[in-house]
Design a protein around this motif. Structure first.
Motif, PDB file in Angstrom:
ATOM      1  N   PRO A 150      54.481 -28.984   4.258  1.00  0.00           N
ATOM      2  CA  PRO A 150      53.556 -28.701   5.361  1.00  0.00           C
ATOM      3  C   PRO A 150      52.109 -28.569   4.910  1.00  0.00           C
ATOM      4  CG  PRO A 150      55.489 -27.288   5.490  1.00  0.00           C
ATOM      5  CD  PRO A 150      55.589 -28.065   4.219  1.00  0.00           C
ATOM      6  N   ASP A 151      51.873 -28.111   3.682  1.00  0.00           N
ATOM      7  CA  ASP A 151      50.498 -27.939   3.210  1.00  0.00           C
ATOM      8  C   ASP A 151      49.808 -29.270   2.974  1.00  0.00           C
ATOM      9  OD1 ASP A 151      50.775 -25.218   3.290  1.00  0.00           O
ATOM     10  OD2 ASP A 151      51.299 -25.050   1.168  1.00  0.00           O
ATOM     11  N   LYS A 152      50.558 -30.346   2.876  1.00  0.00           N
ATOM     12  CA  LYS A 152      49.985 -31.648   2.557  1.00  0.00           C
ATOM     13  C   LYS A 152      49.768 -32.534   3.779  1.00  0.00           C
ATOM     14  CE  LYS A 152      49.971 -30.787  -1.795  1.00  0.00           C
ATOM     15  NZ  LYS A 152      48.770 -30.490  -2.503  1.00  0.00           N
ATOM     16  N   ILE A 153      50.128 -32.080   4.973  1.00  0.00           N
ATOM     17  CA  ILE A 153      49.972 -32.922   6.156  1.00  0.00           C
ATOM     18  C   ILE A 153      48.483 -33.131   6.434  1.00  0.00           C
ATOM     19  CG2 ILE A 153      50.075 -31.012   7.830  1.00  0.00           C
ATOM     20  CD1 ILE A 153      51.683 -32.995   9.643  1.00  0.00           C
ATOM     21  N   THR A 154      48.130 -34.373   6.682  1.00  0.00           N
ATOM     22  CA  THR A 154      46.718 -34.684   6.935  1.00  0.00           C
ATOM     23  C   THR A 154      46.352 -34.308   8.364  1.00  0.00           C
ATOM     24  OG1 THR A 154      47.126 -36.924   7.731  1.00  0.00           O
ATOM     25  CG2 THR A 154      46.807 -36.644   5.332  1.00  0.00           C
ATOM     26  N   VAL A 155      45.059 -34.202   8.596  1.00  0.00           N
ATOM     27  CA  VAL A 155      44.553 -33.885   9.924  1.00  0.00           C
ATOM     28  C   VAL A 155      45.011 -34.953  10.921  1.00  0.00           C
ATOM     29  CG1 VAL A 155      42.469 -33.620  11.319  1.00  0.00           C
ATOM     30  CG2 VAL A 155      42.553 -32.670   9.015  1.00  0.00           C
ATOM     31  N   ALA A 156      44.865 -36.216  10.551  1.00  0.00           N
ATOM     32  CA  ALA A 156      45.241 -37.308  11.450  1.00  0.00           C
ATOM     33  C   ALA A 156      46.730 -37.260  11.773  1.00  0.00           C
ATOM     34  CB  ALA A 156      44.868 -38.652  10.843  1.00  0.00           C
ATOM     35  N   LYS A 157      47.573 -37.025  10.777  1.00  0.00           N
ATOM     36  CA  LYS A 157      49.011 -36.974  11.004  1.00  0.00           C
ATOM     37  C   LYS A 157      49.383 -35.783  11.885  1.00  0.00           C
ATOM     38  CE  LYS A 157      53.209 -38.341  10.554  1.00  0.00           C
ATOM     39  NZ  LYS A 157      53.657 -39.437  11.409  1.00  0.00           N
TER      40      LYS A 157
ATOM     41  N   SER B 240      42.758 -40.461  16.779  1.00  0.00           N
ATOM     42  CA  SER B 240      43.528 -40.506  15.541  1.00  0.00           C
ATOM     43  C   SER B 240      42.911 -41.478  14.543  1.00  0.00           C
ATOM     44  CB  SER B 240      44.969 -40.905  15.845  1.00  0.00           C
ATOM     45  OG  SER B 240      45.700 -41.034  14.665  1.00  0.00           O
ATOM     46  N   SER B 241      42.513 -42.630  15.034  1.00  0.00           N
ATOM     47  CA  SER B 241      41.883 -43.629  14.172  1.00  0.00           C
ATOM     48  C   SER B 241      40.596 -43.089  13.559  1.00  0.00           C
ATOM     49  CB  SER B 241      41.600 -44.896  14.981  1.00  0.00           C
ATOM     50  OG  SER B 241      40.887 -45.826  14.213  1.00  0.00           O
ATOM     51  N   LYS B 242      39.784 -42.426  14.380  1.00  0.00           N
ATOM     52  CA  LYS B 242      38.528 -41.871  13.880  1.00  0.00           C
ATOM     53  C   LYS B 242      38.774 -40.720  12.914  1.00  0.00           C
ATOM     54  CE  LYS B 242      35.784 -44.666  15.821  1.00  0.00           C
ATOM     55  NZ  LYS B 242      34.991 -45.593  15.032  1.00  0.00           N
ATOM     56  N   LEU B 243      39.808 -39.930  13.148  1.00  0.00           N
ATOM     57  CA  LEU B 243      40.143 -38.863  12.205  1.00  0.00           C
ATOM     58  C   LEU B 243      40.495 -39.449  10.848  1.00  0.00           C
ATOM     59  CD1 LEU B 243      42.274 -36.454  14.427  1.00  0.00           C
ATOM     60  CD2 LEU B 243      40.058 -35.945  13.372  1.00  0.00           C
ATOM     61  N   ARG B 244      41.257 -40.542  10.852  1.00  0.00           N
ATOM     62  CA  ARG B 244      41.613 -41.193   9.591  1.00  0.00           C
ATOM     63  C   ARG B 244      40.375 -41.712   8.865  1.00  0.00           C
ATOM     64  NH1 ARG B 244      46.729 -41.665   8.490  1.00  0.00           N
ATOM     65  NH2 ARG B 244      48.279 -41.546  10.128  1.00  0.00           N
ATOM     66  N   LYS B 245      39.427 -42.246   9.627  1.00  0.00           N
ATOM     67  CA  LYS B 245      38.213 -42.787   9.019  1.00  0.00           C
ATOM     68  C   LYS B 245      37.276 -41.692   8.523  1.00  0.00           C
ATOM     69  CE  LYS B 245      38.312 -47.096  11.559  1.00  0.00           C
ATOM     70  NZ  LYS B 245      37.738 -47.886  12.649  1.00  0.00           N
ATOM     71  N   THR B 246      37.148 -40.604   9.273  1.00  0.00           N
ATOM     72  CA  THR B 246      36.192 -39.569   8.891  1.00  0.00           C
ATOM     73  C   THR B 246      36.751 -38.576   7.883  1.00  0.00           C
ATOM     74  OG1 THR B 246      36.770 -38.217  10.826  1.00  0.00           O
ATOM     75  CG2 THR B 246      34.900 -39.695  11.051  1.00  0.00           C
ATOM     76  N   LEU B 247      38.030 -38.233   8.006  1.00  0.00           N
ATOM     77  CA  LEU B 247      38.604 -37.228   7.107  1.00  0.00           C
ATOM     78  C   LEU B 247      39.565 -37.814   6.091  1.00  0.00           C
ATOM     79  CD1 LEU B 247      39.172 -34.388   9.719  1.00  0.00           C
ATOM     80  CD2 LEU B 247      37.392 -34.517   7.973  1.00  0.00           C
TER      81      LEU B 247
ATOM     82  N   PRO C 168      44.045 -32.945   3.607  1.00  0.00           N
ATOM     83  CA  PRO C 168      45.092 -32.089   4.169  1.00  0.00           C
ATOM     84  C   PRO C 168      44.494 -31.153   5.224  1.00  0.00           C
ATOM     85  CG  PRO C 168      45.229 -32.123   1.779  1.00  0.00           C
ATOM     86  CD  PRO C 168      43.933 -32.787   2.158  1.00  0.00           C
ATOM     87  N   ALA C 169      45.222 -30.949   6.302  1.00  0.00           N
ATOM     88  CA  ALA C 169      44.740 -30.092   7.386  1.00  0.00           C
ATOM     89  C   ALA C 169      44.427 -28.686   6.880  1.00  0.00           C
ATOM     90  CB  ALA C 169      45.768 -30.044   8.504  1.00  0.00           C
ATOM     91  N   SER C 170      45.185 -28.215   5.906  1.00  0.00           N
ATOM     92  CA  SER C 170      44.982 -26.860   5.378  1.00  0.00           C
ATOM     93  C   SER C 170      43.660 -26.708   4.634  1.00  0.00           C
ATOM     94  CB  SER C 170      46.141 -26.466   4.467  1.00  0.00           C
ATOM     95  OG  SER C 170      46.204 -27.339   3.343  1.00  0.00           O
ATOM     96  N   GLU C 171      43.022 -27.819   4.270  1.00  0.00           N
ATOM     97  CA  GLU C 171      41.754 -27.768   3.535  1.00  0.00           C
ATOM     98  C   GLU C 171      40.529 -27.977   4.421  1.00  0.00           C
ATOM     99  OE1 GLU C 171      41.825 -30.418   0.198  1.00  0.00           O
ATOM    100  OE2 GLU C 171      43.737 -29.641  -0.517  1.00  0.00           O
TER     101      GLU C 171
ATOM    102  N   ILE D  66      33.571 -28.672   7.718  1.00  0.00           N
ATOM    103  CA  ILE D  66      34.131 -30.021   7.644  1.00  0.00           C
ATOM    104  C   ILE D  66      34.482 -30.514   9.041  1.00  0.00           C
ATOM    105  CG2 ILE D  66      36.128 -31.366   6.851  1.00  0.00           C
ATOM    106  CD1 ILE D  66      36.079 -29.605   4.293  1.00  0.00           C
ATOM    107  N   ALA D  67      35.086 -29.655   9.848  1.00  0.00           N
ATOM    108  CA  ALA D  67      35.471 -30.035  11.205  1.00  0.00           C
ATOM    109  C   ALA D  67      34.246 -30.369  12.052  1.00  0.00           C
ATOM    110  CB  ALA D  67      36.273 -28.918  11.853  1.00  0.00           C
ATOM    111  N   LYS D  68      33.209 -29.552  11.953  1.00  0.00           N
ATOM    112  CA  LYS D  68      31.985 -29.816  12.720  1.00  0.00           C
ATOM    113  C   LYS D  68      31.345 -31.126  12.293  1.00  0.00           C
ATOM    114  CE  LYS D  68      30.769 -25.121  14.023  1.00  0.00           C
ATOM    115  NZ  LYS D  68      29.806 -24.028  13.886  1.00  0.00           N
ATOM    116  N   ASN D  69      31.324 -31.399  11.007  1.00  0.00           N
ATOM    117  CA  ASN D  69      30.763 -32.643  10.502  1.00  0.00           C
ATOM    118  C   ASN D  69      31.566 -33.841  11.013  1.00  0.00           C
ATOM    119  OD1 ASN D  69      28.980 -34.250   8.903  1.00  0.00           O
ATOM    120  ND2 ASN D  69      30.601 -34.412   7.372  1.00  0.00           N
ATOM    121  N   ALA D  70      32.883 -33.740  10.995  1.00  0.00           N
ATOM    122  CA  ALA D  70      33.735 -34.825  11.490  1.00  0.00           C
ATOM    123  C   ALA D  70      33.496 -35.053  12.979  1.00  0.00           C
ATOM    124  CB  ALA D  70      35.207 -34.510  11.223  1.00  0.00           C
ATOM    125  N   MET D  71      33.394 -33.985  13.749  1.00  0.00           N
ATOM    126  CA  MET D  71      33.138 -34.112  15.185  1.00  0.00           C
ATOM    127  C   MET D  71      31.797 -34.790  15.432  1.00  0.00           C
ATOM    128  SD  MET D  71      35.668 -32.895  16.934  1.00  0.00           S
ATOM    129  CE  MET D  71      34.987 -32.494  18.516  1.00  0.00           C
TER     130      MET D  71
END
Length: 69
Positions: free
Chosen positions: A1-8, A35-42, A46-49, A54-59
């Motif tokens: 679970p700690d390794k799941i990416t934000v996009a996933k 989802s596509s943009k999350l993969r490109k930006t992040l 891992p979601a836990s990181e 980071i979230a504000k920058n991605a948004m």
């Protein structure tokens, strides 16, 4: 679970809500775009990181490319 990416993580949520018929076809399409943009930006971050910064920058980056969020 700690390794799941934000996009996933987002894809899992979107798939769950789509299965329960909670989303319109338009919402499903928007979720795919997000989802596509999350993969490109992040990338494979891992979601836990993901910090608030980071979230504000991605948004911000996603808004610049006109993805409806």
């Amino acid at each position: 679970p700690d390794k799941i990416t934000v996009a996933k993580l987002f894809e899992n949520y979107a798939a769950f809500t789509a299965r329960d018929n909670r989303l319109s076809p338009g919402a499903i399409g928007r979720n795919k775009a997000i989802s596509s943009k999350l993969r490109k930006t992040l990338r494979d971050k891992p979601a836990s990181e993901v910090t608030e910064s980071i979230a504000k920058n991605a948004m911000s980056m996603m808004r610049e490319t006109r993805v409806p969020i």
